[in-house]
Design a protein around this motif. Structure first.
Motif, PDB file in Angstrom:
ATOM      1  N   GLU A 370       0.865  -1.168   0.000  1.00 26.60           N
ATOM      2  CA  GLU A 370       0.000   0.000   0.000  1.00 26.60           C
ATOM      3  C   GLU A 370       0.909   1.226   0.000  1.00 26.60           C
ATOM      4  O   GLU A 370       1.957   1.204   0.635  1.00 26.60           O
ATOM      5  CB  GLU A 370      -0.870   0.059   1.257  1.00 26.60           C
ATOM      6  N   ILE A 371       0.513   2.267  -0.700  1.00 25.60           N
ATOM      7  CA  ILE A 371       1.291   3.512  -0.678  1.00 25.60           C
ATOM      8  C   ILE A 371       0.334   4.675  -0.431  1.00 25.60           C
ATOM      9  O   ILE A 371      -0.573   4.935  -1.235  1.00 25.60           O
ATOM     10  CB  ILE A 371       2.077   3.729  -1.978  1.00 25.60           C
ATOM     11  N   LEU A 372       0.543   5.329   0.696  1.00 29.63           N
ATOM     12  CA  LEU A 372      -0.268   6.488   1.076  1.00 29.63           C
ATOM     13  C   LEU A 372       0.577   7.744   0.960  1.00 29.63           C
ATOM     14  O   LEU A 372       1.623   7.858   1.604  1.00 29.63           O
ATOM     15  CB  LEU A 372      -0.757   6.324   2.519  1.00 29.63           C
ATOM     16  N   SER A 373       0.134   8.677   0.130  1.00 32.43           N
ATOM     17  CA  SER A 373       0.801   9.971   0.007  1.00 32.43           C
ATOM     18  C   SER A 373      -0.081  11.001   0.707  1.00 32.43           C
ATOM     19  O   SER A 373      -1.266  11.131   0.393  1.00 32.43           O
ATOM     20  CB  SER A 373       0.979  10.324  -1.474  1.00 32.43           C
ATOM     21  N   MET A 374       0.495  11.706   1.666  1.00 33.49           N
ATOM     22  CA  MET A 374      -0.288  12.641   2.471  1.00 33.49           C
ATOM     23  C   MET A 374      -0.749  13.838   1.639  1.00 33.49           C
ATOM     24  O   MET A 374      -0.049  14.302   0.740  1.00 33.49           O
ATOM     25  CB  MET A 374       0.546  13.129   3.652  1.00 33.49           C
ATOM     26  N   ASN A 375      -1.968  14.324   1.950  1.00 32.07           N
ATOM     27  CA  ASN A 375      -2.472  15.557   1.339  1.00 32.07           C
ATOM     28  C   ASN A 375      -3.298  16.313   2.377  1.00 32.07           C
ATOM     29  O   ASN A 375      -3.476  15.865   3.509  1.00 32.07           O
ATOM     30  CB  ASN A 375      -3.280  15.258   0.072  1.00 32.07           C
ATOM     31  N   ASP A 376      -3.821  17.478   1.986  1.00 31.54           N
ATOM     32  CA  ASP A 376      -4.509  18.348   2.941  1.00 31.54           C
ATOM     33  C   ASP A 376      -5.777  17.709   3.511  1.00 31.54           C
ATOM     34  O   ASP A 376      -6.109  17.907   4.683  1.00 31.54           O
ATOM     35  CB  ASP A 376      -4.845  19.693   2.283  1.00 31.54           C
ATOM     36  N   GLU A 377      -6.496  16.951   2.685  1.00 33.77           N
ATOM     37  CA  GLU A 377      -7.739  16.324   3.161  1.00 33.77           C
ATOM     38  C   GLU A 377      -7.446  15.301   4.266  1.00 33.77           C
ATOM     39  O   GLU A 377      -8.155  15.232   5.272  1.00 33.77           O
ATOM     40  CB  GLU A 377      -8.466  15.646   1.992  1.00 33.77           C
ATOM     41  N   ILE A 378      -6.399  14.504   4.067  1.00 32.96           N
ATOM     42  CA  ILE A 378      -6.038  13.508   5.082  1.00 32.96           C
ATOM     43  C   ILE A 378      -5.566  14.214   6.354  1.00 32.96           C
ATOM     44  O   ILE A 378      -5.908  13.826   7.469  1.00 32.96           O
ATOM     45  CB  ILE A 378      -4.953  12.551   4.551  1.00 32.96           C
ATOM     46  N   ARG A 379      -4.804  15.303   6.165  1.00 30.04           N
ATOM     47  CA  ARG A 379      -4.314  16.061   7.332  1.00 30.04           C
ATOM     48  C   ARG A 379      -5.477  16.668   8.126  1.00 30.04           C
ATOM     49  O   ARG A 379      -5.453  16.673   9.355  1.00 30.04           O
ATOM     50  CB  ARG A 379      -3.349  17.154   6.869  1.00 30.04           C
ATOM     51  N   ASP A 380      -6.499  17.167   7.412  1.00 34.02           N
ATOM     52  CA  ASP A 380      -7.670  17.721   8.102  1.00 34.02           C
ATOM     53  C   ASP A 380      -8.388  16.642   8.904  1.00 34.02           C
ATOM     54  O   ASP A 380      -8.863  16.892  10.019  1.00 34.02           O
ATOM     55  CB  ASP A 380      -8.648  18.327   7.080  1.00 34.02           C
ATOM     56  N   CYS A 381      -8.451  15.432   8.336  1.00 35.35           N
ATOM     57  CA  CYS A 381      -9.101  14.314   9.031  1.00 35.35           C
ATOM     58  C   CYS A 381      -8.355  13.975  10.317  1.00 35.35           C
ATOM     59  O   CYS A 381      -8.965  13.725  11.366  1.00 35.35           O
ATOM     60  CB  CYS A 381      -9.183  13.103   8.109  1.00 35.35           C
ATOM     61  N   ILE A 382      -7.028  13.967  10.241  1.00 33.09           N
ATOM     62  CA  ILE A 382      -6.210  13.684  11.436  1.00 33.09           C
ATOM     63  C   ILE A 382      -6.393  14.798  12.468  1.00 33.09           C
ATOM     64  O   ILE A 382      -6.578  14.542  13.662  1.00 33.09           O
ATOM     65  CB  ILE A 382      -4.718  13.542  11.051  1.00 33.09           C
ATOM     66  N   LYS A 383      -6.377  16.045  11.996  1.00 30.42           N
ATOM     67  CA  LYS A 383      -6.524  17.203  12.886  1.00 30.42           C
ATOM     68  C   LYS A 383      -7.852  17.158  13.631  1.00 30.42           C
ATOM     69  O   LYS A 383      -7.941  17.522  14.821  1.00 30.42           O
ATOM     70  CB  LYS A 383      -6.427  18.484  12.051  1.00 30.42           C
ATOM     71  N   ASN A 384      -8.897  16.694  12.965  1.00 26.96           N
ATOM     72  CA  ASN A 384     -10.242  16.646  13.557  1.00 26.96           C
ATOM     73  C   ASN A 384     -10.548  15.318  14.244  1.00 26.96           C
ATOM     74  O   ASN A 384     -11.714  15.015  14.516  1.00 26.96           O
ATOM     75  CB  ASN A 384     -11.290  16.932  12.474  1.00 26.96           C
ATOM     76  N   ASN A 385      -9.475  14.534  14.502  1.00 25.53           N
ATOM     77  CA  ASN A 385      -9.630  13.240  15.198  1.00 25.53           C
ATOM     78  C   ASN A 385     -10.582  12.292  14.472  1.00 25.53           C
ATOM     79  O   ASN A 385     -11.398  11.603  15.089  1.00 25.53           O
ATOM     80  CB  ASN A 385     -10.116  13.440  16.641  1.00 25.53           C
ATOM     81  N   GLY A 386     -10.506  12.294  13.148  1.00 25.34           N
ATOM     82  CA  GLY A 386     -11.371  11.410  12.367  1.00 25.34           C
ATOM     83  C   GLY A 386     -11.036   9.946  12.587  1.00 25.34           C
ATOM     84  O   GLY A 386      -9.915   9.588  12.941  1.00 25.34           O
ATOM     85  N   SER A 387     -12.005   9.091  12.386  1.00 24.33           N
ATOM     86  CA  SER A 387     -11.807   7.646  12.562  1.00 24.33           C
ATOM     87  C   SER A 387     -10.955   7.100  11.423  1.00 24.33           C
ATOM     88  O   SER A 387     -10.798   7.739  10.373  1.00 24.33           O
ATOM     89  CB  SER A 387     -13.163   6.930  12.575  1.00 24.33           C
TER      90      SER A 387
END
Length: 413
Positions: A370-387
């Motif tokens: 699997e290869i995950l490249s970080m972007n702003d949407e993923i960062r926002d999810c982490i910032k908002n404690n997303g599941s």
């Protein structure tokens, strides 16, 4: 003839009583005899602690078998024990085994090789033989041969004939003696390109975009034996062509590379990942390779290095890419640090080809990833404690390469 047979039934005994051992199991010893001899059978029972099964053969055939079978019979000289060690190592290399397991039990030593992920029984020795073999292996590895009560680690380079291997040794005390595991790293094929490792062109392009960054952290995740080190070294091999200072801190240094500053962790002398990493930061590094994130303190230093102008490559023991983010949060890395520093995660496994490629019967293992490249949407999810489920939906929408996609590419390729 198995070595345990020649050890249990000596050549002298075999010649004296015209008896030849042909097989041994947990409960039975099978021998060839010309005539049934109750005294010899009882002696063999006592010697082997097993039931004795008789195969009737002519005297001439038995003596011929004795002459041929005992050619490989080991004497207890150091030279011959060293030859036995060489034989085991070279056989393992020929089988492309990743590890040699020497496992002592009450009456014998079991030898197994890890081949394509499976432990395969290869040979057996008597416990008496193992004592000398154990000593020779530990001497080669720089271990204390008088210490058998605590675990030890060692390493040595095996350079004979066509073989050039780096061997890592681990010992642990068991109720029947020291178990030894030797990990084999073949220098001739350890450093491989990402293409050779099994990454697709699309995956390589995605990784290239991630490592173009001059600062940030890249995580290679996976279970033990999933090929993380090979992927790390393939990245180093490509980065070292640039005019940058690359320094690694590893436990152990698996492969020595020219042009790279490599540091071996040494707990006895007090050189650990955390203080070693702090020292590296004072050495004007461009790229830091951290063997593994094992604790919160080391992770904190690595992430702070990544946000202060350094490219950091490290490994983590998780099953998939998104679990790596969860793991970092669990060990105390603040979400703002993850968002500021994390560039991407490569998660990988080695699986047998026949399990994923239609119509393939190969036992050989192949890489899925699997290869995950970080972007702003993923960062926002982490910032908002997303599941993790929310994160996965965003990651898939953003083009994360999944295990399923990598398997599909292998079927189509």
């Amino acid at each position: 003839m198995e070595k345990i047979l020649s050890s249990l039934v000596s050549e002298k005994f075999a010649n004296k009583y015209c008896v030849y051992p042909v097989n041994i199991s947990e409960t039975e010893l099978v021998v060839q005899m010309e005539k049934f001899n109750i005294d010899v059978v009882n002696t063999l029972k006592a010697m082997s602690n097993r039931e004795v099964i008789i195969e009737k053969k002519s005297g001439s055939e038995i003596r011929r078998n004795i002459k041929e079978g005992y050619k490989s019979n080991l004497n207890n000289s150091k030279k011959e024990v060293s030859e036995t060690m060489d034989e085991l190592i070279e056989k393992a290399a020929d089988f492309n085994a990743s590890d040699i397991h020497l496992e002592p039990f009450s009456s014998e030593l079991r030898v197994r090789f890890r081949i394509n992920g499976d432990l395969v029984a290869i040979d057996r020795f008597s416990i008496t033989e193992y004592s000398e073999l154990n000593t020779v292996i530990k001497l080669n590895s720089g271990c204390d041969i008088t210490e058998k009560r605590i675990p030890q680690d060692g390493r040595f380079t095996y350079k004979k004939n066509k073989y050039l291997l780096d061997i890592r040794l681990s010992t642990i005390p068991t109720v029947y003696g020291e178990k030894i595991v030797m990990r084999l790293l073949n220098r001739s094929n350890f450093i491989r390109s990402r293409k050779t490792l099994g990454f697709s062109d699309k995956a390589i392009n995605t990784i290239d975009k991630i490592i173009e960054n001059k600062n940030g952290i890249i995580i290679i995740s996976g279970t033990t034996g999933s090929g993380k080190s090979s992927t790390v070294y393939s990245l180093i091999q490509e980065l070292k062509s640039k005019d940058i200072n690359i320094t690694t801190i590893e436990d152990p240094v698996e492969y020595k590379m020219e042009g790279i500053n490599q540091i071996q962790v040494n707990y006895k002398s007090g050189l650990k990942f955390d203080n070693g990493l702090r020292a590296i930061l004072r050495q004007d590094p461009d790229c830091i390779v951290l063997g593994e994130i094992r604790d919160s303190e080391t992770a904190q230093i690595a992430f702070r290095a990544a946000i202060t102008g350094h490219l950091v490559i490290t490994t983590l023991h998780t099953n998939d890419a998104l679990s790596s983010i969860v793991r970092l949060l669990d060990i105390g890395i603040d979400s703002y640090l993850i968002n500021a520093a994390l560039l991407g995660v490569i998660s990988q496994r080695l699986v047998k080809k026949k399990m994923i490629v239609k119509g393939d019967s190969e036992e050989e293992r192949t890489l899925i990833y699997e290869i995950l490249s970080m972007n702003d949407e993923i960062r926002d999810c982490i910032k908002n404690n997303g599941s993790i489920e929310s994160m996965k939906k965003i990651a898939l929408k953003s083009g994360m390469i999944t295990y399923e996609e990598s398997i599909e590419e292998k079927n189509n390729g």
